[in-house]
Design a protein around this motif. Sequence first.
Motif, PDB file in Angstrom:
ATOM      1  N   TRP A 160     -16.064  44.290  -3.268  1.00 49.02           N
ATOM      2  CA  TRP A 160     -15.582  43.410  -2.220  1.00 49.02           C
ATOM      3  C   TRP A 160     -16.424  42.144  -2.177  1.00 49.02           C
ATOM      4  CZ3 TRP A 160     -19.145  42.198   1.502  1.00 49.02           C
ATOM      5  CH2 TRP A 160     -20.247  43.069   1.619  1.00 49.02           C
ATOM      6  N   SER A 161     -15.870  41.144  -1.542  1.00 47.60           N
ATOM      7  CA  SER A 161     -16.600  39.891  -1.352  1.00 47.60           C
ATOM      8  C   SER A 161     -16.129  39.249  -0.060  1.00 47.60           C
ATOM      9  CB  SER A 161     -16.380  38.940  -2.536  1.00 47.60           C
ATOM     10  OG  SER A 161     -15.038  38.500  -2.574  1.00 47.60           O
ATOM     11  N   PHE A 162     -17.022  38.478   0.541  1.00 46.70           N
ATOM     12  CA  PHE A 162     -16.744  37.809   1.802  1.00 46.70           C
ATOM     13  C   PHE A 162     -17.463  36.468   1.764  1.00 46.70           C
ATOM     14  CE2 PHE A 162     -17.966  36.626   6.105  1.00 46.70           C
ATOM     15  CZ  PHE A 162     -16.777  36.757   6.810  1.00 46.70           C
ATOM     16  N   GLY A 163     -16.707  35.387   2.064  1.00 46.99           N
ATOM     17  CA  GLY A 163     -17.346  34.089   1.979  1.00 46.99           C
ATOM     18  C   GLY A 163     -16.723  33.068   2.898  1.00 46.99           C
ATOM     19  N   ILE A 164     -17.427  32.003   3.081  1.00 43.51           N
ATOM     20  CA  ILE A 164     -16.988  30.864   3.889  1.00 43.51           C
ATOM     21  C   ILE A 164     -17.076  29.626   3.026  1.00 43.51           C
ATOM     22  CG2 ILE A 164     -17.473  29.411   5.881  1.00 43.51           C
ATOM     23  CD1 ILE A 164     -16.341  32.008   6.717  1.00 43.51           C
ATOM     24  N   GLU A 165     -15.998  28.836   3.034  1.00 45.27           N
ATOM     25  CA  GLU A 165     -15.982  27.568   2.303  1.00 45.27           C
ATOM     26  C   GLU A 165     -15.839  26.436   3.307  1.00 45.27           C
ATOM     27  OE1 GLU A 165     -12.869  27.703  -0.525  1.00 45.27           O
ATOM     28  OE2 GLU A 165     -13.839  29.237  -1.785  1.00 45.27           O
ATOM     29  N   PHE A 166     -16.713  25.437   3.195  1.00 46.67           N
ATOM     30  CA  PHE A 166     -16.746  24.331   4.145  1.00 46.67           C
ATOM     31  C   PHE A 166     -16.688  23.015   3.374  1.00 46.67           C
ATOM     32  CE2 PHE A 166     -18.987  21.076   6.604  1.00 46.67           C
ATOM     33  CZ  PHE A 166     -18.321  21.150   7.819  1.00 46.67           C
ATOM     34  N   GLU A 167     -15.893  22.086   3.918  1.00 44.98           N
ATOM     35  CA  GLU A 167     -15.787  20.766   3.309  1.00 44.98           C
ATOM     36  C   GLU A 167     -15.439  19.763   4.397  1.00 44.98           C
ATOM     37  OE1 GLU A 167     -13.022  18.300   0.094  1.00 44.98           O
ATOM     38  OE2 GLU A 167     -12.901  20.489   0.225  1.00 44.98           O
ATOM     39  N   TYR A 168     -16.101  18.613   4.368  1.00 46.03           N
ATOM     40  CA  TYR A 168     -15.822  17.573   5.357  1.00 46.03           C
ATOM     41  C   TYR A 168     -16.131  16.211   4.741  1.00 46.03           C
ATOM     42  CZ  TYR A 168     -15.697  14.954   9.727  1.00 46.03           C
ATOM     43  OH  TYR A 168     -15.381  14.053  10.718  1.00 46.03           O
ATOM     44  N   PRO A 169     -15.143  15.307   4.709  1.00 42.99           N
ATOM     45  CA  PRO A 169     -15.411  13.961   4.201  1.00 42.99           C
ATOM     46  C   PRO A 169     -16.416  13.247   5.110  1.00 42.99           C
ATOM     47  CG  PRO A 169     -13.055  14.399   4.291  1.00 42.99           C
ATOM     48  CD  PRO A 169     -13.726  15.509   5.025  1.00 42.99           C
ATOM     49  N   ILE A 170     -17.322  12.505   4.507  1.00 46.34           N
ATOM     50  CA  ILE A 170     -18.401  11.887   5.278  1.00 46.34           C
ATOM     51  C   ILE A 170     -17.831  10.919   6.315  1.00 46.34           C
ATOM     52  CG2 ILE A 170     -20.485  10.474   5.155  1.00 46.34           C
ATOM     53  CD1 ILE A 170     -20.739  13.312   4.046  1.00 46.34           C
TER      54      ILE A 170
END
Length: 559
Positions: free
Chosen positions: A395-405
Amino acid sequence: MPRGSRPTTWPHTRRLWKRHRRQRAWPPPGTRPATQVYLQNLPTTGRTYAEKDTIPLTLREVITRTVLYNSDVKVAGYDPAINSARVLENEAAFDVSAFINLRTERNDPGLSASNVGGNQLLGFQADTKSETIETGFKQKLPWGGDARLFYSLSWNEVDNLGGAARQRFWQNQIRAEVTQPLLQNYGRDVNAARIEISRQDVRISLLDFRKALEEQLSEIERAYWQLYQAARIVEIQEILLAETIETYRVLRERFERGLDISEISVAQANASVKGRQADLIRAKQNVRDLSDEIKRRMGDPAFPISADLVIFPSDDPVKEPIEFDYAAAIDAATFNRFELGQQRARIEQARIAERVAQNNKLPRLDLVTRFGVTGVGITTGEAIKNNDDFNSPNWSFGIEFEYPIENRAARAILRRAQLQRQQAVEQYRSLLQQTTLDVRVAMNDIKSSWEQSIARQQSRFASRRQLNLIQHSQDVGEKLDLAFVQLKLQAQEELANAAREEVTALANYNIAIQRLERAKGTLLKYNNVQLREDPGQTFMRRAWVEDDAELAAIRRAAK
């Protein structure tokens, strides 16, 4: 020269007089023949309407045929079906999809170098082969996520050149993956925006269909009353020509007898006859033109434009004053006008776009999860058994975050969406003002047309009395000098003009009534027309006239 006409010469005119006297078509001098006698003995003025070439139609029959056969209405009826298909197309984005993948792989890396204890070693890596079949289901979730369920079965062969024996085994795997946005692109409202916008497009296209139908009904009713006006003007011109011919006949006879008539008076009367013959020809052509226009707008195959048929109105116009409540008319227009309904739908579309733009300003934060179990065995059965025993879970668990400056694109999109919504609201206010103006103008037009019809009627009565007095003076022996002849011809023309203006005002009065109904958005209800789906075409919108016994045959023929 019109078909059936011929030049009129003096000898020819005298032969006509002799023939009329023999047939006793003309009364003796000093008496006035009946109108029908005049009409039966008119000189040639172009082709007249034979009874077999004319067909009377009521306004209701004309409207029914327009609703059933008009090509512009049929074309507009397809747009709701097309936009309804787009709704299904956008809804289908959330349907479950099944997939199957077949894959074969071979990995032969060859030599590899490694450093062990400061010594450089060379060796061979494993040569692997695999053949895999993978199947499963995937779906885009209403909240913005993606879900996948996999099942795979693979045959593997590993050849360790370092000395180990070649290994062959089966691998069975079940895996589930879910990616769910938590900020940007999260929510049912955001992800169903395309569906809601396309549903508003369906509403707009339905109102476009209603617009096309109202335009055709408004134009066909206008043409119908103009045809009534043109037909009445033909009758007026025929009577005017008959009276002018009688005046000319009397003058010519007295001139030939050597009485108190100058040749100038005879020539003046003859010129009036010729001019009024031309007016009658033009009036008859106007009837044919309006009849052809009605046939074109009806589109009924039973009344082709190429056919030499003339439609005559059999309905009489409204000849009574009608009072309307201005406030009630404004309320009805606000509720029923299709332009306002379309603009309300566009405002809703702009609000949906603004809501999506607000969401797009948020950073992208996605939850990514995966869980699966794997089973390995020499045979497929052993691999499946080990899989069922959950011996090798992963199993795997993750968070992906992205935000233009600076996030300038999202802010610009939001600003554009806000301005478009404000623009749509202002357009709605403008349409409300235009609707109020349309109702006001239509009501003023009704009042003005009615008052004009009354005034024109009084004018006709006065002109009729004037002509009767002139005729009485002639009958009691008034000298028919040039001034008297000119006065009589002018009085005849004034009477005909007054009658024409009265008919025109009456036709305009009835046209103004239907324009008010259109300004109120109630023209379809006024003509007993309903919108419904055509049972023979999916999503196809058609207009039907409400059930009526006299029109049942037309509807059955249309089906």
